[in-house]
Enzyme design. Structure first.
Site, PDB file in Angstrom:
ATOM      1  N   THR A  98     -89.590 -41.865  63.934  1.00 17.70           N
ATOM      2  CA  THR A  98     -88.743 -40.824  64.537  1.00 17.70           C
ATOM      3  C   THR A  98     -89.399 -40.180  65.762  1.00 17.70           C
ATOM      4  O   THR A  98     -88.707 -39.631  66.613  1.00 17.70           O
ATOM      5  CB  THR A  98     -88.453 -39.699  63.523  1.00 17.70           C
ATOM      6  OG1 THR A  98     -89.698 -39.111  63.109  1.00 17.70           O
ATOM      7  CG2 THR A  98     -87.689 -40.201  62.324  1.00 17.70           C
ATOM      8  N   ASP A  99     -90.749 -40.233  65.827  1.00 17.73           N
ATOM      9  CA  ASP A  99     -91.434 -39.366  66.789  1.00 17.73           C
ATOM     10  C   ASP A  99     -91.173 -39.705  68.252  1.00 17.73           C
ATOM     11  O   ASP A  99     -91.132 -38.811  69.096  1.00 17.73           O
ATOM     12  CB  ASP A  99     -92.944 -39.332  66.494  1.00 17.73           C
ATOM     13  CG  ASP A  99     -93.247 -38.486  65.256  1.00 17.73           C
ATOM     14  OD1 ASP A  99     -92.386 -37.671  64.866  1.00 17.73           O
ATOM     15  OD2 ASP A  99     -94.334 -38.640  64.675  1.00 17.73           O
ATOM     16  N   THR A 114     -92.175 -44.134  59.854  1.00 18.26           N
ATOM     17  CA  THR A 114     -92.154 -43.597  58.488  1.00 18.26           C
ATOM     18  C   THR A 114     -91.228 -44.408  57.602  1.00 18.26           C
ATOM     19  O   THR A 114     -91.455 -44.544  56.399  1.00 18.26           O
ATOM     20  CB  THR A 114     -91.688 -42.122  58.532  1.00 18.26           C
ATOM     21  OG1 THR A 114     -92.692 -41.378  59.203  1.00 18.26           O
ATOM     22  CG2 THR A 114     -91.473 -41.550  57.157  1.00 18.26           C
ATOM     23  N   SER A 164     -94.931 -44.505  65.546  1.00 17.19           N
ATOM     24  CA  SER A 164     -94.354 -44.476  66.899  1.00 17.19           C
ATOM     25  C   SER A 164     -95.030 -43.486  67.833  1.00 17.19           C
ATOM     26  O   SER A 164     -94.803 -43.531  69.038  1.00 17.19           O
ATOM     27  CB  SER A 164     -92.841 -44.241  66.853  1.00 17.19           C
ATOM     28  OG  SER A 164     -92.526 -42.882  66.685  1.00 17.19           O
TER      29      SER A 164
HETATM   30  C1  SIN Z   1     -93.418 -42.335  63.450  1.00 20.06           C
HETATM   31  O1  SIN Z   1     -92.778 -41.814  64.358  1.00 20.06           O
HETATM   32  O2  SIN Z   1     -93.721 -43.542  63.462  1.00 20.06           O
HETATM   33  C2  SIN Z   1     -93.898 -41.531  62.299  1.00 20.06           C
HETATM   34  C3  SIN Z   1     -93.028 -40.386  61.997  1.00 20.06           C
HETATM   35  C4  SIN Z   1     -91.643 -40.769  61.571  1.00 20.06           C
HETATM   36  O3  SIN Z   1     -91.198 -41.899  61.627  1.00 20.06           O
HETATM   37  O4  SIN Z   1     -90.944 -39.826  61.121  1.00 20.06           O
END
Ligand code: SIN
Length: 329
Positions: free
Chosen positions: A99-100, A20, A66
């Site tokens: 984050t995922d 993100t 991710s």
């Molecule tokens: C991801 O994990 O690539 C998408 C979600 C995020 O980064 O919050």
């Protein structure tokens, strides 16, 4: 070139992997309807001032949401980290990431590198195009940690908090401060570009530049099976039969049982896991609880992963099957 008072150049390398933090939305007010992994890491550094005496190097290693992280990207990322850590002038590495699955990547890097220099993952909960994106501050903070003298090990920086790779977990779907470290607590905080540490850095290797173990693909197939009310061992039996015919993912080598509470299992899951073990599959229990560790009992039928959650326990078991030491919690 930036040099410190001893005349030695210091660099922080920023590796991009997507997420993100590199996301784009069509409307600035949209914090959820965006596409992740669109903006290059060099552009994410635009307007970010490096700490005094430090120069920044940007390198794009991957560009993914991710949730789609792969073992191949982990292998490539670990190799790039090992390469850069071996350069004397490199003080540390910052990695931009979604984050995922960030906690999984942090754990892999910790387990295979155990770096004596800092490797700092960071992220954002809002896309780069947001009205008030959180990415730029997080990147700035991660670079500050990576440039901090004496810092070491793999950490995660988000919303001004520094977490250790073993303990960190994503605990919120939307809030900017989306990560927590459970009972262990944070390692410290980044305030105005300075780190206020409240517990030791993660243990690093004796060498500033660790040798990377052999991470040849494919990695052994390890699946996670959740024990829950009304669970059935049929899931494990299906995995076993798919494994013997050899699908795209290769034969099943291990199962992590995401166990209830202090590592307990539904009787049906336990019976099926025993069948899997007899068929040569390694079985490991990890608690579904967000905090705490499994306290072993003498009558436990299967080994436990201590304080590692199911996703990190899966990585630990893959590494064990590859003959590599895992990192416990
Ligand atoms: C991801 O994990 O690539 C998408 C979600 C995020 O980064 O919050």
């Amino acid at each position: 070139m930036n040099t410190n008072e001893t005349g030695v150049e210091r660099r922080v390398v920023v590796l991009g992997t997507g997420g993100t933090i590199a996301g784009r939305a069509s409307a600035a007010g949209d914090n959820i309807g965006y596409t992740a992994a669109q903006v290059g890491v060099a552009d994410l550094l635009g307007g970010i001032e490096a700490p005094a005496g430090v120069s920044l190097v940007a390198e794009q290693v991957a560009q993914v949401d991710s949730k789609d992280m792969t073992h191949a990207i982990w292998q490539a990322l670990a190799a790039r980290c090992a390469y850069w850590l071996a350069q004397d002038e490199v003080a540390g590495i910052a990695i931009t990431h979604g984050t995922d699955t960030l906690e999984e990547t942090a754990y892999v890097l910790h387990a295979v590198l155990r770096p004596g220099k800092p490797v700092v993952l960071t992220c954002a909960m809002r896309p780069a195009t947001a009205l008030a994106p959180d990415g730029p501050q997080n990147v700035r903070d991660a670079i500050a940690v990576a440039a901090t003298p004496g810092a070491q090990g793999v950490t995660v920086v988000c919303a001004g908090t520094v977490h250790g790779a073993i303990d960190v977990q994503k605990v919120h779907t939307y809030r900017l401060d989306a990560f927590a470290s459970g009972d262990a607590g944070a390692i410290g905080y980044v305030e105005q570009g300075a780190v206020r540490r409240v517990r030791p850095w993660p243990a690093g290797g004796e060498q500033a530049s660790p040798a990377l173990p052999d991470l040849a693909l494919p990695w052994p197939r390890v699946e996670i099976v959740v024990s829950h009310a009304g669970a059935s061992g049929a899931v494990i039996d299906a995995l076993l039969s798919a494994g013997t015919t050899g699908g795209n993912a290769g034969p099943l080598r291990g199962i992590v049982l995401a166990a209830t509470g202090n590592g307990t299992l539904h009787a049906d899951i336990e019976a099926a896991a025993e069948r899997a073990e007899r068929a040569g599959v390694r079985v490991l229990r990890a608690t579904r609880c967000l905090a705490g560790r499994i306290l072993p009992r003498p009558d436990d039928r299967f080994r436990d992963a201590g304080g590692l959650g199911p996703m990190k326990a899966r990585i630990a078991l893959m590494l064990e099957l590859m003959g590599l030491p895992a990192a416990g919690a």
